[in-house]
Scaffold this motif. Structure first.
Motif, PDB file in Angstrom:
ATOM      1  N   TYR A   1       0.997  -1.204   0.185  1.00 12.38           N
ATOM      2  CA  TYR A   1       0.271   0.182  -0.355  1.00 12.38           C
ATOM      3  C   TYR A   1       0.286   1.554   0.281  1.00 12.38           C
ATOM      4  N   THR A   2       1.889   0.988  -0.411  1.00  9.92           N
ATOM      5  CA  THR A   2       2.934   2.691  -0.616  1.00  9.92           C
ATOM      6  C   THR A   2       2.706   3.448  -1.459  1.00  9.92           C
ATOM      7  N   PHE A   3       1.743   3.406  -2.293  1.00  9.81           N
ATOM      8  CA  PHE A   3       1.066   4.182  -2.767  1.00  9.81           C
ATOM      9  C   PHE A   3       0.024   5.034  -2.460  1.00  9.81           C
ATOM     10  N   GLY A   4      -0.193   4.758  -1.189  1.00  9.43           N
ATOM     11  CA  GLY A   4      -1.036   6.171  -0.282  1.00  9.43           C
ATOM     12  C   GLY A   4      -2.294   5.555  -0.973  1.00  9.43           C
ATOM     13  N   ALA A   5      -2.799   7.170  -0.765  1.00 10.70           N
ATOM     14  CA  ALA A   5      -4.128   7.741  -1.057  1.00 10.70           C
ATOM     15  C   ALA A   5      -4.347   7.257  -2.519  1.00 10.70           C
ATOM     16  N   GLY A   6      -3.767   6.597  -3.120  1.00 13.31           N
ATOM     17  CA  GLY A   6      -3.640   6.686  -4.759  1.00 13.31           C
ATOM     18  C   GLY A   6      -4.634   4.333  -4.769  1.00 13.31           C
ATOM     19  N   MET A   7      -4.672   4.435  -3.497  1.00 19.28           N
ATOM     20  CA  MET A   7      -5.041   2.835  -3.437  1.00 19.28           C
ATOM     21  C   MET A   7      -6.158   2.442  -2.902  1.00 19.28           C
ATOM     22  N   PHE A   8      -6.464   3.730  -2.350  1.00 18.76           N
ATOM     23  CA  PHE A   8      -7.574   3.528  -1.501  1.00 18.76           C
ATOM     24  C   PHE A   8      -8.492   4.479  -2.720  1.00 18.76           C
ATOM     25  N   ASN A   9      -8.694   4.530  -3.149  1.00 18.48           N
ATOM     26  CA  ASN A   9      -9.849   5.699  -4.445  1.00 18.48           C
ATOM     27  C   ASN A   9     -10.671   4.492  -4.953  1.00 18.48           C
ATOM     28  N   MET A  10     -11.964   4.778  -4.520  1.00 23.75           N
ATOM     29  CA  MET A  10     -13.161   4.593  -4.901  1.00 23.75           C
ATOM     30  C   MET A  10     -13.871   5.202  -5.665  1.00 23.75           C
ATOM     31  N   GLU A  11     -13.892   6.369  -6.560  1.00 22.36           N
ATOM     32  CA  GLU A  11     -14.902   7.404  -6.769  1.00 22.36           C
ATOM     33  C   GLU A  11     -14.517   6.538  -8.991  1.00 22.36           C
ATOM     34  N   ASN A  12     -13.244   5.595  -9.245  1.00 23.22           N
ATOM     35  CA  ASN A  12     -12.942   5.820 -10.375  1.00 23.22           C
ATOM     36  C   ASN A  12     -12.479   3.822 -10.566  1.00 23.22           C
ATOM     37  N   VAL A  13     -12.655   3.669 -12.285  1.00 22.68           N
ATOM     38  CA  VAL A  13     -12.455   2.499 -12.075  1.00 22.68           C
ATOM     39  C   VAL A  13     -11.084   2.062 -11.823  1.00 22.68           C
ATOM     40  N   ARG A  14     -10.182   1.300 -10.840  1.00 24.35           N
ATOM     41  CA  ARG A  14      -8.834   1.161 -11.238  1.00 24.35           C
ATOM     42  C   ARG A  14      -7.827   0.015 -10.978  1.00 24.35           C
ATOM     43  N   GLY A  15      -7.582  -0.418 -11.918  1.00 20.25           N
ATOM     44  CA  GLY A  15      -6.752  -2.370 -11.826  1.00 20.25           C
ATOM     45  C   GLY A  15      -5.289  -1.508 -11.071  1.00 20.25           C
ATOM     46  N   GLY A  16      -4.561  -3.000 -10.825  1.00 23.67           N
ATOM     47  CA  GLY A  16      -3.621  -3.262  -9.711  1.00 23.67           C
ATOM     48  C   GLY A  16      -4.217  -3.672  -8.312  1.00 23.67           C
ATOM     49  N   SER A  17      -3.378  -3.534  -7.412  1.00 30.38           N
ATOM     50  CA  SER A  17      -3.484  -4.044  -6.118  1.00 30.38           C
ATOM     51  C   SER A  17      -2.486  -4.292  -5.275  1.00 30.38           C
ATOM     52  N   PRO A  18      -1.642  -4.472  -3.733  1.00 29.68           N
ATOM     53  CA  PRO A  18      -0.882  -4.657  -3.278  1.00 29.68           C
ATOM     54  C   PRO A  18      -0.287  -5.565  -3.804  1.00 29.68           C
ATOM     55  N   TYR A  19      -0.404  -6.919  -5.007  1.00 30.43           N
ATOM     56  CA  TYR A  19       0.806  -7.370  -5.489  1.00 30.43           C
ATOM     57  C   TYR A  19       1.645  -6.764  -6.095  1.00 30.43           C
ATOM     58  N   GLY A  20       1.330  -5.560  -7.020  1.00 27.55           N
ATOM     59  CA  GLY A  20       1.635  -4.618  -8.584  1.00 27.55           C
ATOM     60  C   GLY A  20       0.601  -4.465  -9.345  1.00 27.55           C
ATOM     61  N   ALA A  21       1.158  -3.350  -9.977  1.00 29.17           N
ATOM     62  CA  ALA A  21       0.110  -2.518 -10.637  1.00 29.17           C
ATOM     63  C   ALA A  21      -0.329  -3.008 -11.423  1.00 29.17           C
TER      64      ALA A  21
END
Length: 264
Positions: free
Chosen positions: A202-222
């Protein structure tokens, strides 16, 4: 040597850096004078700077398979992140294609240029770290990437990749199509080589918690979603890929530093 005198010419010594037998014609066989020693001292810092500039950077190989370009987009952005860390550089490689040209044409797969070379198994030993990227096939890596890993048996037998850090990034068709399982099931490849799996967490910070847009990626990798193939990686997905590149570069750089005597 006399008192207060410079170096006495010697018939046994060649000029600095040249042996007596290798001295070229026209070069006197003598030691350097005090004045010449001073000149060498003046030049030494410049030579040291030039040597430091030629020291090889740490290299992270970004090895990927991309059929329609989604994984490739992440790979290129990931390289930007790696290159942003001083002393580290990212090197892009494709894995060999296993499908025939006829089948690829029927699937309307775009042709690949020569900009990014195809990697060979022997090239892997030159890397200080890896970022492997691939699309999913039923929740695990594509057959092209699996075939490449399957061809690394010799390196496994000799333990050539043991201890080398590596991470993953992926592309899936849908949100439930394997963003986590595709990377998760790939960890077995690293385990058998004794490599060090480095998730982005979760080193990407707030970007990992953004629920407003569809986003790929996970703690495993981009990661990115391809949908029906027309969707391209979003700005957030590309930003995560760049962040993972930087993060991996920092980890590789840290692991490459020799331990101090106090830490032993």
């Amino acid at each position: 040597m006399g008192k207060g005198g410079g170096c006495v010419p010697s018939k046994k010594k060649a000029p600095l850096g040249v042996s007596g037998e290798d001295a070229p014609d026209g070069v006197s066989d003598r030691s350097i004078t005090v004045e010449e020693q001073s000149q060498v001292s003046d030049v030494r810092p410049q030579i040291q700077d030039e040597v430091l500039q030629t020291i090889r950077k740490l290299r992270i190989f970004i090895v990927f398979y991309s059929m329609y370009g989604h994984v490739e987009s992440l790979a290129k952005r990931m390289k930007k992140g790696v290159d942003g860390i001083d002393g580290v550089e990212g090197v892009l490689y494709r894995v060999p294609e296993t499908m025939s040209q006829q089948v690829l044409e029927q699937m309307k797969v775009p042709s690949k240029g020569d900009e990014i070379p195809v990697i060979s198994v022997d090239d892997l030993v030159e890397a200080d770290g890896f970022l492997f990227g691939f699309p999913t096939r039923f929740g695990s890596m594509s057959s092209q990437m699996k075939a490449f890993f399957d061809s690394t048996g010799k390196l496994w037998n000799e333990q050539k990749l043991a201890g080398v850090p590596a991470g993953f990034f992926v592309s899936t068709g849908t949100q439930g199509g394997g963003q986590e399982t595709t990377a998760w099931t790939a960890i077995t490849q690293l385990v058998h080589h004794g490599m060090l799996y480095v998730p982005v967490g979760y080193t990407f910070g707030a970007g990992m918690f953004n629920m407003e847009n569809v986003r790929g990626g996970s703690p495993y990798g981009a990661g990115t979603y391809s949908g029906d193939g027309t969707r391209q990686p979003s700005d957030t997905e590309l930003a995560l890929a760049e962040h993972q590149g930087k993060y991996m570069a920092v980890i590789v750089k840290r692991l490459s530093q020799p331990q101090s005597s106090e830490s032993k």
